[in-house]
Design a protein around this motif. Structure first.
Motif, PDB file in Angstrom:
ATOM      1  N   SER A 279      -3.204 -12.688   8.107  1.00 49.50           N
ATOM      2  CA  SER A 279      -3.449 -12.069   6.813  1.00 49.50           C
ATOM      3  C   SER A 279      -2.598 -12.791   5.778  1.00 49.50           C
ATOM      4  O   SER A 279      -1.402 -12.581   5.700  1.00 49.50           O
ATOM      5  CB  SER A 279      -3.064 -10.595   6.872  1.00 49.50           C
TER       6      SER A 279
ATOM      7  N   LYS B  65       0.807  -1.226   0.000  1.00 49.74           N
ATOM      8  CA  LYS B  65       0.000   0.000   0.000  1.00 49.74           C
ATOM      9  C   LYS B  65       0.846   1.285   0.000  1.00 49.74           C
ATOM     10  O   LYS B  65       0.375   2.346   0.339  1.00 49.74           O
ATOM     11  CB  LYS B  65      -1.009   0.056   1.171  1.00 49.74           C
TER      12      LYS B  65
ATOM     13  N   THR C 266      -9.210   1.018   5.687  1.00 50.36           N
ATOM     14  CA  THR C 266      -8.009   1.771   6.026  1.00 50.36           C
ATOM     15  C   THR C 266      -8.388   2.805   7.082  1.00 50.36           C
ATOM     16  O   THR C 266      -9.160   3.710   6.803  1.00 50.36           O
ATOM     17  CB  THR C 266      -7.462   2.476   4.768  1.00 50.36           C
TER      18      THR C 266
ATOM     19  N   ASN D 143     -11.045  -7.564  -0.439  1.00 45.30           N
ATOM     20  CA  ASN D 143      -9.690  -8.019  -0.101  1.00 45.30           C
ATOM     21  C   ASN D 143      -9.253  -7.619   1.292  1.00 45.30           C
ATOM     22  O   ASN D 143      -8.620  -8.375   1.998  1.00 45.30           O
ATOM     23  CB  ASN D 143      -8.674  -7.496  -1.111  1.00 45.30           C
ATOM     24  N   ASN D 144      -9.580  -6.383   1.672  1.00 43.13           N
ATOM     25  CA  ASN D 144      -9.104  -5.825   2.940  1.00 43.13           C
ATOM     26  C   ASN D 144     -10.286  -5.501   3.848  1.00 43.13           C
ATOM     27  O   ASN D 144     -11.430  -5.728   3.486  1.00 43.13           O
ATOM     28  CB  ASN D 144      -8.271  -4.560   2.685  1.00 43.13           C
TER      29      ASN D 144
ATOM     30  N   ALA E 256      -4.106  -5.560   8.415  1.00 48.34           N
ATOM     31  CA  ALA E 256      -3.034  -4.622   8.107  1.00 48.34           C
ATOM     32  C   ALA E 256      -2.901  -3.667   9.288  1.00 48.34           C
ATOM     33  O   ALA E 256      -3.786  -3.597  10.146  1.00 48.34           O
ATOM     34  CB  ALA E 256      -3.359  -3.862   6.825  1.00 48.34           C
TER      35      ALA E 256
ATOM     36  N   GLY F  58      -6.551  -2.120  -0.677  1.00 52.10           N
ATOM     37  CA  GLY F  58      -6.038  -0.982   0.087  1.00 52.10           C
ATOM     38  C   GLY F  58      -6.951   0.211  -0.163  1.00 52.10           C
ATOM     39  O   GLY F  58      -8.175   0.088  -0.117  1.00 52.10           O
TER      40      GLY F  58
ATOM     41  N   GLN G 200      -5.471 -14.752  -1.537  1.00 52.70           N
ATOM     42  CA  GLN G 200      -5.944 -13.680  -2.432  1.00 52.70           C
ATOM     43  C   GLN G 200      -6.261 -14.159  -3.857  1.00 52.70           C
ATOM     44  O   GLN G 200      -7.259 -13.744  -4.449  1.00 52.70           O
ATOM     45  CB  GLN G 200      -4.882 -12.585  -2.478  1.00 52.70           C
TER      46      GLN G 200
ATOM     47  N   GLY H 283      -3.013 -12.742   2.395  1.00 45.07           N
ATOM     48  CA  GLY H 283      -2.789 -11.986   1.169  1.00 45.07           C
ATOM     49  C   GLY H 283      -2.532 -12.933   0.012  1.00 45.07           C
ATOM     50  O   GLY H 283      -3.172 -13.983  -0.097  1.00 45.07           O
TER      51      GLY H 283
ATOM     52  N   SER I  37      -5.830  -1.539   9.837  1.00 46.05           N
ATOM     53  CA  SER I  37      -7.143  -2.191  10.000  1.00 46.05           C
ATOM     54  C   SER I  37      -7.589  -2.199  11.451  1.00 46.05           C
ATOM     55  O   SER I  37      -8.122  -3.194  11.937  1.00 46.05           O
ATOM     56  CB  SER I  37      -7.078  -3.633   9.499  1.00 46.05           C
TER      57      SER I  37
ATOM     58  N   CYS J 260     -12.221 -12.266   3.245  1.00 44.93           N
ATOM     59  CA  CYS J 260     -11.152 -11.441   2.687  1.00 44.93           C
ATOM     60  C   CYS J 260      -9.823 -12.186   2.752  1.00 44.93           C
ATOM     61  O   CYS J 260      -9.728 -13.266   3.329  1.00 44.93           O
ATOM     62  CB  CYS J 260     -11.064 -10.114   3.435  1.00 44.93           C
TER      63      CYS J 260
ATOM     64  N   PHE K  93      -6.744 -10.291   3.471  1.00 44.72           N
ATOM     65  CA  PHE K  93      -5.773  -9.567   4.296  1.00 44.72           C
ATOM     66  C   PHE K  93      -6.481  -8.725   5.349  1.00 44.72           C
ATOM     67  O   PHE K  93      -6.566  -7.506   5.239  1.00 44.72           O
ATOM     68  CB  PHE K  93      -4.886  -8.696   3.399  1.00 44.72           C
TER      69      PHE K  93
END
Lengths: 227, 239
Positions: A134, A80, B70, B66-67, B94, B41, B116, A136, B97, B89, B91
């Protein structure tokens, strides 16, 4: 060797990024994961045409904008952070981005790691104590790339070897890592076992072995890390 | 654009897909819906439609994205307002999050973590009418637990099942009156596949253009997938 003396000889994360970048060959498409791997981008030798893939659909991901006033939410790395696009780059949607990975189009992937085992098993997605984590794109990328490079510190903060006989952390991908780059050594994962290719100057191959749980094969060609 | 002489003009009146406002665009989204939300993101997130759904006060949503947002933006707005029952999801945790982390730790939201690439492909499969697909991703990991493993040509694969949703909310760059869409850089991400996998597809586009002004070669999502749209340029998100 005591901790303070060791800290002086170990590679910094920037030096490690430089060493990993030297491994990337002309013409390769390379995925970079979140965290330390992103640091490799600026260190690819200028005469090598290496394109970076980012899981969020960027082919040709390049350095951050020189002026951060140009940073754009629609052009971010997997971690990000703001990036730019290499001339001739392109965008794909997420399903296609992962088809690129599983379909075998990535010449290499550079991923962070908690543990790598003798057989190339990779653990990098969650800590054992956490309820979940996570994941990903780590699992899809590690199984798909032609070569998976693990980039990590050699030992944990408690001094335990992150190169192990068998991963004790949750598995990301079985038999996927082909080469391990640490602040202490470059180790190739080979059918015959782990081969120590390079060690950091100031240590000996025996010092690296002492910090590593599995037995290393130390060939005559072993040499200091250059970057 | 097409070579001269190869475009046939539209003579019929085409159905109006433009909603009068974000509130009208999401008016028929029901409590308990499964909602796909585009974005990765901060990129390509339909913030204005998220605001509109929060204002409507929907409850009990299952969100596929996905997330988990933010800081206070994106999916985090849904979470903070108590709209979400479950997140699917890749992720969830983060650094940014924090809203999701607190709710999850308090046991107030369910979570399904999906790799993902499998998440994207499950959505693609859902949109493509497939019963699932076989992927090498996740073999030998806890994310394959409870899933069928099949061996094809000597290699093990996980059977992953399709995902569909009642509604997808999408962020696009350009839209024309048919609902044809283009996207903006990596803001494309999950948006095009989600358009294919939901019964209702609601779009916020940065810019509306006239019918026929988009080069047919650059349209990424054909309007057939799009139920309705709002032009985001007119509305400022709270972000």
């Amino acid at each position: 060797m005591n901790v303070a003396a060791l800290a002086k000889v170990l590679l910094t994360s920037e030096q490690l990024a430089k060493r990993v970048a030297l491994e990337l060959e002309d013409g390769w498409l390379v995925n970079v994961g979140i965290g330390m791997p992103t640091q490799c981008l600026p260190f690819v030798p200028a005469d090598r045409d290496v394109q970076f893939h980012s899981e969020n659909g960027i082919i040709g991901m390049a350095r951050p904008p020189k002026d951060l006033k140009h940073a754009d939410n629609d052009l971010l790395s997997a971690g990000k952070g703001p990036v730019t696009l290499l001339q001739g780059g392109s965008f794909v949607h997420h399903a296609d981005s992962f088809a690129i990975s599983r379909g075998g189009r990535l010449d290499a992937a550079i991923l962070g790691a908690y543990q790598v085992a003798v057989n190339g098993d990779l653990a990098n997605w969650r800590l054992p104590k956490a309820r979940t984590g996570s994941v990903g794109g780590a699992m899809d990328i590690a199984v798909g790339a032609k070569r998976t490079f693990a980039m990590m510190t050699h030992v944990t903060k408690d001094g335990e070897s992150k190169i192990v006989n068998k991963v004790s952390y949750p598995m990301t991908a079985q038999r996927s890592v082909t080469k391990i780059f640490t602040d202490m050594a470059v180790v190739a994962v080979m059918p015959e076992g782990l081969v120590l290719e390079e060690y950091v100057e100031g240590l000996t191959p025996a010092d690296v072995q002492a910090a590593t749980e599995p037995k290393l094969i130390i060939p005559k060609t072993v040499k200091p890390i250059r970057f | 654009m097409l070579p001269e002489g190869l475009t046939t003009p539209v003579t019929a009146r085409i159905k109006n897909k433009r909603a009068a406002s974000p509130a009208e665009a999401v008016a028929d989204v029901k409590d308990g819906s499964v909602v796909m939300v585009g974005g990765f993101g901060r990129g390509g997130v339909p913030e204005i439609l998220i605001d509109a759904l929060c204002d409507k006060g929907v409850k009990g949503l299952t969100i596929i994205s996905n997330n988990t947002g933010t800081h206070e933006t994106g999916i985090a707005r849904f979470l903070k307002q108590g709209c979400v029952k479950k997140m699917i999801c890749s992720f969830p945790f983060a650094t940014e999050s924090n809203v999701f982390r607190d709710l999850y730790n308090a046991g107030k939201v369910d979570l399904e973590v999906v790799p993902q690439g499998s998440l994207a492909e499950r959505i693609r499969a859902g949109g493509a009418g497939l019963g699932g697909f076989l992927t090498p991703t996740g073999v030998g990991t806890e994310l394959a637990q409870g899933k069928q493993i099949l061996t094809v040509n000597g290699r093990e694969y996980v059977l992953e099942l399709p995902l569909r949703a009642d509604v997808a909310i999408i962020r696009a760059r350009q839209v024309d009156p048919r609902g044809n869409l283009t996207y903006r850089m990596a803001g494309r991400n999950f948006n095009p596949v989600m358009c294919t996998a939901a019964d209702k597809v609601i779009v916020e586009a940065i810019e509306e253009v006239e019918l026929g002004s988009l080069d047919p070669e650059v349209i990424i999502t054909p309007g057939l997938y799009v139920t309705r749209y709002v032009v985001a340029g007119k509305y400022s998100s709270r972000v």
